[in-house]
Write a protein that holds these residues in place. Sequence first.
Motif, mmCIF file in Angstrom:
data_model
loop_
_atom_site.group_PDB
_atom_site.id
_atom_site.type_symbol
_atom_site.label_atom_id
_atom_site.label_comp_id
_atom_site.label_asym_id
_atom_site.label_seq_id
_atom_site.Cartn_x
_atom_site.Cartn_y
_atom_site.Cartn_z
ATOM 1 N N PRO A 22 0.828 -1.214 0.000
ATOM 2 C CA PRO A 22 0.000 0.000 0.000
ATOM 3 C C PRO A 22 0.854 1.253 0.000
ATOM 4 O O PRO A 22 2.036 1.217 0.352
ATOM 5 C CB PRO A 22 -0.789 -0.120 1.319
ATOM 6 N N THR A 23 0.243 2.372 -0.378
ATOM 7 C CA THR A 23 0.971 3.642 -0.415
ATOM 8 C C THR A 23 0.997 4.330 0.949
ATOM 9 O O THR A 23 1.760 5.272 1.135
ATOM 10 C CB THR A 23 0.349 4.602 -1.446
ATOM 11 N N ASN A 24 0.162 3.891 1.881
ATOM 12 C CA ASN A 24 0.156 4.534 3.210
ATOM 13 C C ASN A 24 0.979 3.711 4.192
ATOM 14 O O ASN A 24 0.469 2.995 5.044
ATOM 15 C CB ASN A 24 -1.270 4.753 3.719
ATOM 16 N N ASP A 48 -3.366 2.128 -3.596
ATOM 17 C CA ASP A 48 -3.790 3.152 -2.642
ATOM 18 C C ASP A 48 -4.601 2.569 -1.489
ATOM 19 O O ASP A 48 -4.470 2.990 -0.353
ATOM 20 C CB ASP A 48 -4.597 4.240 -3.359
ATOM 21 N N ASP A 49 -5.449 1.596 -1.801
ATOM 22 C CA ASP A 49 -6.269 0.949 -0.774
ATOM 23 C C ASP A 49 -5.952 -0.537 -0.782
ATOM 24 O O ASP A 49 -6.374 -1.262 -1.685
ATOM 25 C CB ASP A 49 -7.753 1.193 -1.050
ATOM 26 N N ILE A 50 -5.227 -1.010 0.209
ATOM 27 C CA ILE A 50 -4.812 -2.408 0.225
ATOM 28 C C ILE A 50 -5.998 -3.345 0.401
ATOM 29 O O ILE A 50 -5.909 -4.541 0.096
ATOM 30 C CB ILE A 50 -3.756 -2.649 1.333
ATOM 31 N N ALA A 56 -9.927 -6.416 -5.599
ATOM 32 C CA ALA A 56 -9.898 -6.574 -7.055
ATOM 33 C C ALA A 56 -8.619 -5.972 -7.624
ATOM 34 O O ALA A 56 -7.972 -6.563 -8.503
ATOM 35 C CB ALA A 56 -11.132 -5.930 -7.683
ATOM 36 N N THR A 57 -8.237 -4.795 -7.125
ATOM 37 C CA THR A 57 -7.011 -4.157 -7.605
ATOM 38 C C THR A 57 -5.787 -4.956 -7.188
ATOM 39 O O THR A 57 -4.848 -5.144 -7.974
ATOM 40 C CB THR A 57 -6.915 -2.721 -7.067
ATOM 41 N N VAL A 58 -5.775 -5.438 -5.946
ATOM 42 C CA VAL A 58 -4.649 -6.252 -5.484
ATOM 43 C C VAL A 58 -4.480 -7.478 -6.375
ATOM 44 O O VAL A 58 -3.369 -7.798 -6.826
ATOM 45 C CB VAL A 58 -4.840 -6.669 -4.013
#
Length: 432
Positions: A109-111, A135-137, A141-143
């Motif tokens: 994640p970016t945070n 951006d949101d771990i 779906a993105t992961v």
Amino acid sequence: MIKLADNQFDTQRLHAGYDPKEHLNSPLPPIYQTAAFALGDTDEAEQVAEGSKEGFTYSRVANPTVRAFENRIAALDGGIDAVAVGSGMAAVSYALLNVAEGGGRIIAPTNLYGASIDEFQSIFPKFGIHIDFVDDINDFATVKSLIKADTKAIFVESVANPSTDIADIENLATIAHEAGIPLIVDNTFPTPYLFRPFDFGADIDVYSSTKAINGHGNVVSGIIVDHGQFDWGNGKFPQFTENEFTLETADGQPVSFNEKFGSAAFISRVRIKYLRLFGSVMSPFDAYLALLGVETITERLDKEVSNATAIAKYLKAEPHVKKLYYAGIDQENPLVKKYFPMGIGAILSFEVDGTEKQVDAILNHVKVFTYLPNVGDVRSLIVNPVKITHREIPASLREQHGLNTRVIRLSVGLEDVDDLIGDLKQAIVSAF
């Protein structure tokens, strides 16, 4: 070494991983302040050197005081073994280098903590290791879409620094395992007392034991813990299945880490290759201090969480606070309910509705809080992360997560909570 049932946390924090009978009946692990150890006879020396018998030769590889700390944290965390190192960043570095050695990709994640972001962006690519940021771990779906043939791991902070966003460990572990890769969790903020990632499928935990594990701000250290459940022989990690010239069978044939150590292949390789060769060693005295800190971890974190929750409630109602970052205050949050019934830890952040000068005024007017870039101390600490602890993060990433120059991070300690709230009130009044 004393063996105890997994659920006896308060007994384990005092006794696990150490047998007084092996150390002249000393109830506390002695400080073995020595560089090296006598080898005994040649047969024993060879067995210890090749790893077929546990023992000690040189403190860069293993030391009895440090080993007691490793054993204790492994027991508290529910792991099969651990390796202590010289800092939390060394723990992150060794764990990820060990899994992605030779090149590959890691999803993260970016945070994250500023130094982790800096390392991931500026150093790892030069070793052929590239980070695919999300951006949101918990955007599963993105992961999943980021997983490629050369993806080696998913890396997360269980509770993000400083936003306190909570990673959905169980679902991320499922995604990782479906892809044949491990989930590596930085569990620094909660410690094994508040949360054990292995109970929800994580494979490797890393800690900056500088923080709440030690809890007294007097040691810089880190530790890597292995769950012992991941299959490192699944074909994606050749460093564990290729023959290693330093490892041999009884008849002198070279073998791989996977053959030699089985479920402990990962953590054994961290010790034999990364700790031994890169040398970020935890000192015996630091291990002794960290063990003392672990003895009070329950009482410390119980009060620190209670103090942090009370401060968060005050800040939420404070007119000059624009936004509060403390996931633990929302008891209806399903991730809080599932993973953190005892609290997320003692770190929180807030954004003031004012200027940078007013932020500086708050920092300069606190009397009980100490302006200091650490967390997890028994003393309450305050810092402006954008200028100190997260200054390495590019502005674009900081803004995505609301991390601007008006955000202040607190690490809440053991002082009287009314004194802490009163200190914040008077500092905010002075600033505004």
